[in-house]
Design a protein around this motif. Structure first.
Motif, PDB file in Angstrom:
ATOM      1  N   THR A  37       0.759  -1.265  -0.005  1.00 34.92           N
ATOM      2  CA  THR A  37      -0.038  -0.061   0.021  1.00 34.92           C
ATOM      3  C   THR A  37       0.862   1.104  -0.007  1.00 34.92           C
ATOM      4  O   THR A  37       1.612   1.132   0.925  1.00 34.92           O
ATOM      5  N   TYR A  38       0.731   2.271  -0.966  1.00 36.50           N
ATOM      6  CA  TYR A  38       1.482   3.433  -1.001  1.00 36.50           C
ATOM      7  C   TYR A  38       0.542   4.572  -0.497  1.00 36.50           C
ATOM      8  O   TYR A  38      -0.625   4.828  -0.974  1.00 36.50           O
ATOM      9  N   GLU A  39       0.880   5.155   0.653  1.00 34.43           N
ATOM     10  CA  GLU A  39      -0.017   5.878   1.348  1.00 34.43           C
ATOM     11  C   GLU A  39       0.521   7.351   0.867  1.00 34.43           C
ATOM     12  O   GLU A  39       1.685   7.705   1.216  1.00 34.43           O
ATOM     13  N   VAL A  40      -0.147   8.124   0.132  1.00 32.89           N
ATOM     14  CA  VAL A  40       0.270   9.462  -0.511  1.00 32.89           C
ATOM     15  C   VAL A  40      -0.245  10.670   0.353  1.00 32.89           C
ATOM     16  O   VAL A  40      -1.479  10.689   0.717  1.00 32.89           O
ATOM     17  N   GLY A  73       4.771  -9.820 -10.224  1.00 31.01           N
ATOM     18  CA  GLY A  73       4.107 -10.755  -9.477  1.00 31.01           C
ATOM     19  C   GLY A  73       3.516 -10.628  -8.061  1.00 31.01           C
ATOM     20  O   GLY A  73       3.560 -11.319  -7.237  1.00 31.01           O
ATOM     21  N   SER A  74       3.225  -9.325  -7.780  1.00 32.84           N
ATOM     22  CA  SER A  74       2.560  -8.742  -6.654  1.00 32.84           C
ATOM     23  C   SER A  74       1.391  -8.018  -6.893  1.00 32.84           C
ATOM     24  O   SER A  74       0.864  -7.738  -7.843  1.00 32.84           O
ATOM     25  N   ASP A  75       0.965  -7.492  -5.805  1.00 36.94           N
ATOM     26  CA  ASP A  75      -0.297  -6.916  -5.842  1.00 36.94           C
ATOM     27  C   ASP A  75      -0.171  -5.353  -4.909  1.00 36.94           C
ATOM     28  O   ASP A  75       0.764  -5.320  -3.893  1.00 36.94           O
ATOM     29  N   ALA A  76      -0.479  -4.242  -5.471  1.00 36.37           N
ATOM     30  CA  ALA A  76      -0.287  -3.085  -4.918  1.00 36.37           C
ATOM     31  C   ALA A  76      -1.581  -2.102  -4.939  1.00 36.37           C
ATOM     32  O   ALA A  76      -2.382  -2.263  -5.818  1.00 36.37           O
ATOM     33  N   THR A  77      -1.675  -0.928  -4.211  1.00 36.28           N
ATOM     34  CA  THR A  77      -2.942  -0.114  -4.187  1.00 36.28           C
ATOM     35  C   THR A  77      -2.290   1.336  -3.426  1.00 36.28           C
ATOM     36  O   THR A  77      -1.152   1.364  -3.045  1.00 36.28           O
ATOM     37  N   VAL A  78      -3.225   2.401  -3.928  1.00 36.57           N
ATOM     38  CA  VAL A  78      -2.753   3.544  -3.551  1.00 36.57           C
ATOM     39  C   VAL A  78      -3.708   4.161  -2.511  1.00 36.57           C
ATOM     40  O   VAL A  78      -5.058   3.927  -2.978  1.00 36.57           O
ATOM     41  N   GLU A  79      -3.432   4.892  -1.683  1.00 32.64           N
ATOM     42  CA  GLU A  79      -4.386   5.563  -0.651  1.00 32.64           C
ATOM     43  C   GLU A  79      -3.884   6.958  -0.542  1.00 32.64           C
ATOM     44  O   GLU A  79      -2.808   7.167  -0.202  1.00 32.64           O
TER      45      GLU A  79
END
Length: 82
Positions: A37-40, A73-79
């Motif tokens: 998770t990328y917390e912006v 090969g991974s999963d990511a999201t942005v908050e």
């Protein structure tokens, strides 16, 4: 053929390109076993620019980040924190 995507650089580039105050962009990366998770955090005046109308910009950013992470090969999201 193996492809590697630099997801960190992608998030940084897109977010700093969207805002009026790129020097105030802070990106915190939180990793778990299954998800990154990328917390912006941005200047208060720029929050709306990162989120967009009805969340369209941040939704598009999440699609880009998820696609780039899948190359690794991974999963990511942005908050958007603020």
């Amino acid at each position: 053929m193996t492809r590697d995507a630099d997801v960190d650089a992608l998030v940084t580039y897109v977010v700093t390109s969207l805002v009026e105050h790129p020097e105030e962009v802070a990106i915190d990366k939180q990793e778990t076993d299954a998800l990154t998770t990328y917390e912006v955090t941005v200047h208060p005046d720029d929050v709306g620019k990162v989120i967009g109308r009805q969340g369209r910009v941040v939704k598009s950013l999440r699609v880009l980040v998820r696609a780039a992470a899948s190359l690794n090969g991974s999963d990511a999201t942005v908050e958007v924190v603020g």
